[in-house]
Design an enzyme around this catalytic site. Structure first.
Site, PDB file in Angstrom:
ATOM      1  CG  LEU A  19      -1.758  -1.162   1.600  1.00  0.00           C
ATOM      2  CD1 LEU A  19      -2.433  -1.224   2.968  1.00  0.00           C
ATOM      3  CD2 LEU A  19      -2.903  -1.197   0.578  1.00  0.00           C
ATOM      4  CG  ASP A  61       2.566  -2.740   2.920  1.00  0.00           C
ATOM      5  OD1 ASP A  61       3.314  -2.041   2.558  1.00  0.00           O
ATOM      6  OD2 ASP A  61       1.263  -2.688   2.499  1.00  0.00           O
ATOM      7  CD  GLU A  66       6.151   1.681  14.574  1.00  0.00           C
ATOM      8  OE1 GLU A  66       7.011   2.264  15.828  1.00  0.00           O
ATOM      9  OE2 GLU A  66       5.975   2.347  13.684  1.00  0.00           O
ATOM     10  CG  ASP A  67       2.102  -0.221  10.969  1.00  0.00           C
ATOM     11  OD1 ASP A  67       2.199   0.734  11.501  1.00  0.00           O
ATOM     12  OD2 ASP A  67       2.604  -0.287   9.779  1.00  0.00           O
ATOM     13  NE  ARG A  86       0.801  -3.417   6.966  1.00  0.00           N
ATOM     14  CZ  ARG A  86       1.685  -2.976   7.583  1.00  0.00           C
ATOM     15  NH1 ARG A  86       1.400  -1.599   7.405  1.00  0.00           N
ATOM     16  NH2 ARG A  86       2.453  -3.319   8.257  1.00  0.00           N
ATOM     17  NE  ARG A 132      -3.813   1.945   6.551  1.00  0.00           N
ATOM     18  CZ  ARG A 132      -2.487   1.741   6.026  1.00  0.00           C
ATOM     19  NH1 ARG A 132      -2.022   1.162   6.692  1.00  0.00           N
ATOM     20  NH2 ARG A 132      -2.349   1.925   4.684  1.00  0.00           N
ATOM     21  CG  HIS A 165       0.601   4.978  10.804  1.00  0.00           C
ATOM     22  ND1 HIS A 165       1.432   4.283   9.813  1.00  0.00           N
ATOM     23  CD2 HIS A 165      -0.326   4.094  10.931  1.00  0.00           C
ATOM     24  CE1 HIS A 165       0.952   3.097   9.647  1.00  0.00           C
ATOM     25  NE2 HIS A 165      -0.208   2.984  10.171  1.00  0.00           N
ATOM     26  CB  CYS A 252       6.881   1.200  10.053  1.00  0.00           C
ATOM     27  SG  CYS A 252       7.674   2.632   8.822  1.00  0.00           S
TER      28      CYS A 252
END
Ligand code: CIR
Length: 257
Positions: A19, A61, A66-67, A86, A132, A165, A252
């Site tokens: 993305l 991705d 980190e996400d 994701r 998000r 973010h 990230c």
């Protein structure tokens, strides 16, 4: 602030299918891999032991580890990323966290949280409300944080369309200080912190990572490096061009603990 370990995962062959809202061109995988290797060496030079997961081509991705989780000394929480493509990345991280945190909390449906929206700043944790991270996810996370003795604070970034973010425009430097983009600098939730404001032209460098005695910063932003040096920090600049193309930044690429 004091970390001993970090989880990292290199970009997969499918990286360019990830993305992005950026219009900076298609990333080069060889260069992205080179930049990732340099990032890993930088973390090691700060004293961290790396837990290096293999690339996962099913998730373009997936290098943005980190996400997928929020890690604190007192506990760890698996997220539920806001982007459908994701969600499956979380399972791939669970096993590497289980050793350090036998009990893992998790965000449940309909909540969504991306780790990139979560900025720990000592006992305060800022939670970005973003495309998000939704209100339900933020509420679940806030409740968990309160149980661990933290003070969650919500910061909406809806309407600031230059960032994906919260942490794209905000970083914790330690010592009561935040590195912050101009559009967020006056937010009342940051009022009791010292704010180091980055120039609008340096926005990408507002995402920096304090790791032990160093601060990792994106290369190409000498003004931000100078701001950090003036405060006594020791910046370590890293080339991030291929990750910027995919809307990713320094924080990230690792989960630090
Ligand atoms: C995404 O849009 O989800 C990825 N291409 C970039 C995620 C960057 N993650 C982060 O800033 N924490």
């Amino acid at each position: 602030m004091q970390f001993t370990r970090a989880i990292v995962r290199p970009p997969p062959a499918s990286f360019a299918d990830g993305l992005t809202r950026m219009d900076l061109g298609v990333p080069s995988l060889p260069l992205a891999l080179e930049q990732h290797a340099a990032y890993c060496r930088a973390l090691q030079s700060c004293g961290l032991t790396l837990i290096a997961l293999p690339a996962d081509p099913a998730y373009p991705d997936s290098c943005f580890v980190e996400d997928t989780a929020v890690l604190l000394p007192e506990g760890a929480m698996l997220t539920r990323p806001g982007a459908d493509s994701r969600r499956g990345e979380v399972e791939g991280i669970r096993a590497s966290l289980a050793n350090a945190w036998p009990v893992l909390a998790r965000i449940t449906e309909p909540g969504t949280v991306d780790g990139g929206d979560i900025c720990e700043a000592g006992r305060v944790v800022f939670i970005g409300l973003s495309p998000r991270t939704n209100a339900e996810g933020a509420a679940q996370l806030a409740q968990w944080l309160r149980g661990l003795g933290y003070e969650p604070r919500l910061v909406s970034i809806h309407g600031i369309d230059t960032i994906l973010h919260l942490k794209s425009g905000l970083s914790w430097l330690g010592d009561g200080r935040l590195l912050v983009m101009g559009a967020l600098a006056g937010h009342p939730e940051f009022a009791d912190f010292e704010r180091v404001v980055v120039d609008d032209d340096d926005l990408y460098a507002a995402n920096a990572v304090r790791v032990n005695d160093r601060v990792l910063v994106a290369a190409g932003f000498p003004r931000v490096e100078a701001q950090l040096r003036a405060l006594g920090y020791s910046p370590l600049a890293l080339d991030m061009s291929e990750y910027e193309k995919m809307d990713g930044a320094l924080t990230c690429l690792s989960l630090r603990f």
